[in-house]
Design a protein around this motif. Structure first.
Motif, PDB file in Angstrom:
ATOM      1  N   GLU A 134      26.738   7.913  65.506  1.00  0.00           N
ATOM      2  CA  GLU A 134      27.265   8.853  64.509  1.00  0.00           C
ATOM      3  C   GLU A 134      26.471  10.161  64.507  1.00  0.00           C
ATOM      4  N   VAL A 135      25.160  10.083  64.691  1.00  0.00           N
ATOM      5  CA  VAL A 135      24.331  11.294  64.772  1.00  0.00           C
ATOM      6  C   VAL A 135      24.683  12.068  66.038  1.00  0.00           C
ATOM      7  N   LYS A 136      24.830  11.349  67.130  1.00  0.00           N
ATOM      8  CA  LYS A 136      25.206  11.982  68.410  1.00  0.00           C
ATOM      9  C   LYS A 136      26.565  12.679  68.298  1.00  0.00           C
ATOM     10  N   ASP A 137      27.488  12.070  67.541  1.00  0.00           N
ATOM     11  CA  ASP A 137      28.821  12.649  67.331  1.00  0.00           C
ATOM     12  C   ASP A 137      28.819  13.752  66.274  1.00  0.00           C
ATOM     13  N   LYS A 138      27.659  14.070  65.759  1.00  0.00           N
ATOM     14  CA  LYS A 138      27.470  15.132  64.755  1.00  0.00           C
ATOM     15  C   LYS A 138      28.162  14.849  63.420  1.00  0.00           C
ATOM     16  N   SER A 139      28.256  13.573  63.051  1.00  0.00           N
ATOM     17  CA  SER A 139      28.753  13.219  61.719  1.00  0.00           C
ATOM     18  C   SER A 139      27.690  13.491  60.659  1.00  0.00           C
ATOM     19  N   TRP A 140      26.424  13.423  61.092  1.00  0.00           N
ATOM     20  CA  TRP A 140      25.297  13.582  60.174  1.00  0.00           C
ATOM     21  C   TRP A 140      24.360  14.678  60.653  1.00  0.00           C
ATOM     22  N   ILE A 141      23.800  15.399  59.697  1.00  0.00           N
ATOM     23  CA  ILE A 141      22.743  16.373  59.939  1.00  0.00           C
ATOM     24  C   ILE A 141      21.482  15.763  59.344  1.00  0.00           C
ATOM     25  N   LEU A 142      20.408  15.695  60.121  1.00  0.00           N
ATOM     26  CA  LEU A 142      19.170  15.059  59.668  1.00  0.00           C
ATOM     27  C   LEU A 142      18.251  16.091  59.021  1.00  0.00           C
ATOM     28  N   SER A 143      17.561  15.658  57.972  1.00  0.00           N
ATOM     29  CA  SER A 143      16.656  16.563  57.265  1.00  0.00           C
ATOM     30  C   SER A 143      15.494  15.799  56.647  1.00  0.00           C
ATOM     31  N   GLN A 144      14.356  16.459  56.579  1.00  0.00           N
ATOM     32  CA  GLN A 144      13.226  15.958  55.797  1.00  0.00           C
ATOM     33  C   GLN A 144      13.571  16.164  54.327  1.00  0.00           C
ATOM     34  N   THR A 145      12.895  15.476  53.436  1.00  0.00           N
ATOM     35  CA  THR A 145      13.125  15.681  52.007  1.00  0.00           C
ATOM     36  C   THR A 145      11.887  15.333  51.222  1.00  0.00           C
ATOM     37  N   ASP A 146      12.009  15.420  49.917  1.00  0.00           N
ATOM     38  CA  ASP A 146      10.944  14.991  49.009  1.00  0.00           C
ATOM     39  C   ASP A 146      11.596  14.337  47.794  1.00  0.00           C
ATOM     40  N   ALA A 147      10.760  13.710  46.977  1.00  0.00           N
ATOM     41  CA  ALA A 147      11.272  12.970  45.821  1.00  0.00           C
ATOM     42  C   ALA A 147      11.992  13.888  44.839  1.00  0.00           C
ATOM     43  N   LYS A 148      11.592  15.150  44.762  1.00  0.00           N
ATOM     44  CA  LYS A 148      12.216  16.076  43.811  1.00  0.00           C
ATOM     45  C   LYS A 148      13.712  16.219  44.088  1.00  0.00           C
ATOM     46  N   LEU A 149      14.088  16.427  45.341  1.00  0.00           N
ATOM     47  CA  LEU A 149      15.497  16.564  45.681  1.00  0.00           C
ATOM     48  C   LEU A 149      16.241  15.243  45.479  1.00  0.00           C
ATOM     49  N   VAL A 150      15.639  14.149  45.872  1.00  0.00           N
ATOM     50  CA  VAL A 150      16.278  12.834  45.741  1.00  0.00           C
ATOM     51  C   VAL A 150      16.596  12.529  44.281  1.00  0.00           C
ATOM     52  N   PHE A 151      15.734  12.969  43.365  1.00  0.00           N
ATOM     53  CA  PHE A 151      15.920  12.694  41.944  1.00  0.00           C
ATOM     54  C   PHE A 151      16.534  13.867  41.183  1.00  0.00           C
ATOM     55  N   ASP A 152      17.073  14.837  41.879  1.00  0.00           N
ATOM     56  CA  ASP A 152      17.691  15.981  41.215  1.00  0.00           C
ATOM     57  C   ASP A 152      18.795  15.479  40.284  1.00  0.00           C
ATOM     58  N   PRO A 153      18.726  15.806  38.975  1.00  0.00           N
ATOM     59  CA  PRO A 153      19.739  15.320  38.039  1.00  0.00           C
ATOM     60  C   PRO A 153      21.113  15.977  38.238  1.00  0.00           C
ATOM     61  N   LYS A 154      21.160  17.060  38.997  1.00  0.00           N
ATOM     62  CA  LYS A 154      22.437  17.723  39.273  1.00  0.00           C
ATOM     63  C   LYS A 154      22.972  17.189  40.600  1.00  0.00           C
ATOM     64  N   GLU A 155      23.367  15.905  40.596  1.00  0.00           N
ATOM     65  CA  GLU A 155      23.761  15.236  41.837  1.00  0.00           C
ATOM     66  C   GLU A 155      24.889  15.951  42.568  1.00  0.00           C
ATOM     67  N   GLN A 156      25.756  16.632  41.851  1.00  0.00           N
ATOM     68  CA  GLN A 156      26.871  17.318  42.498  1.00  0.00           C
ATOM     69  C   GLN A 156      26.413  18.497  43.346  1.00  0.00           C
ATOM     70  N   GLN A 157      25.154  18.929  43.214  1.00  0.00           N
ATOM     71  CA  GLN A 157      24.638  20.054  43.997  1.00  0.00           C
ATOM     72  C   GLN A 157      23.711  19.625  45.143  1.00  0.00           C
ATOM     73  N   ILE A 158      23.423  18.347  45.252  1.00  0.00           N
ATOM     74  CA  ILE A 158      22.462  17.874  46.259  1.00  0.00           C
ATOM     75  C   ILE A 158      22.951  18.144  47.684  1.00  0.00           C
ATOM     76  N   TRP A 159      24.240  17.939  47.953  1.00  0.00           N
ATOM     77  CA  TRP A 159      24.751  18.167  49.309  1.00  0.00           C
ATOM     78  C   TRP A 159      24.560  19.628  49.708  1.00  0.00           C
ATOM     79  N   GLN A 160      24.993  20.547  48.841  1.00  0.00           N
ATOM     80  CA  GLN A 160      24.849  21.970  49.150  1.00  0.00           C
ATOM     81  C   GLN A 160      23.374  22.362  49.265  1.00  0.00           C
ATOM     82  N   GLN A 161      22.552  21.877  48.335  1.00  0.00           N
ATOM     83  CA  GLN A 161      21.135  22.235  48.354  1.00  0.00           C
ATOM     84  C   GLN A 161      20.449  21.699  49.609  1.00  0.00           C
ATOM     85  N   SER A 162      20.816  20.510  50.038  1.00  0.00           N
ATOM     86  CA  SER A 162      20.222  19.939  51.254  1.00  0.00           C
ATOM     87  C   SER A 162      20.524  20.809  52.465  1.00  0.00           C
TER      88      SER A 162
END
Length: 183
Positions: A134-162
């Motif tokens: 799936e990664v090879k087929d470009k279904s997913w973009i890989l990224s580093q993260t931190d706990a702050k983004l994972v726990f962002d209470p505005k879940e509807q914005q996490i995709w765009q922010q990532s």
């Protein structure tokens, strides 16, 4: 270059059509040759934790749709290893799992603040070689993260922010329409 490993985000390509994963961000919790799994962190489920686990006395604790596998199970990640033994650290200060009864007791007693734990119904799983394909087929973009983004209470914005966190090339993708043919 980011490689598949626990703690990595899988950001759905803007044109990924799979309804389970369209515009989602998955926190990869385990990555092994024989298979991998993680949780969708930005898709709110339609029931709260007390609806699913009657022993939880506090209402309105959100539950997220972790993925389409085993939708009859509740999982969690947290930032409180001193209150929840048995978790596995997947990022600095971010733990997956542990003793569920400790989570319930700590929530009910007020020791555990609800914003330090995130609950999921079901999970996202891949068999041997499936995620790599799936990664090879470009279904997913890989990224580093931190706990702050994972726990962002505005879940509807996490995709765009990532996507924005990856720089200008990816930031443009954050505004792509779901169906470009409707433009």
């Amino acid at each position: 270059m980011v490689t598949l490993s626990p703690g990595i985000l899988l950001i759905a390509d803007p044109f990924l059509k799979d309804p389970n994963f369209a515009r989602t961000v998955v926190l990869l919790c385990e990555y092994q040759e024989k298979g991998s799994f993680g949780f969708v962190i930005n898709k709110l489920f339609d029931q709260s934790l007390s609806d699913l686990v009657p022993e939880v006395l506090i209402g309105n604790i959100p539950v997220y749709y972790g993925g389409p596998v085993q939708m009859d199970t509740v999982h969690f990640i947290h930032r409180q290893p001193e209150l929840i033994p048995g978790g596995l650290e997947i990022l600095p200060g971010l733990y997956w799992g542990g003793k569920f009864e400790h989570v319930v007791d700590a929530l009910n007693s007020g020791l555990l603040e609800p914003d330090k734990v995130k609950f999921f119904i079901g999970y996202s799983g891949w068999t041997e070689g499936q995620l790599e394909e799936e990664v090879k087929d470009k279904s997913w973009i890989l990224s580093q993260t931190d706990a702050k983004l994972v726990f962002d209470p505005k879940e509807q914005q996490i995709w765009q922010q990532s996507l924005k966190n990856l720089g200008s090339t990816f930031a443009m993708m954050a505004n792509y329409p779901i169906d470009p043919s409707l433009n």
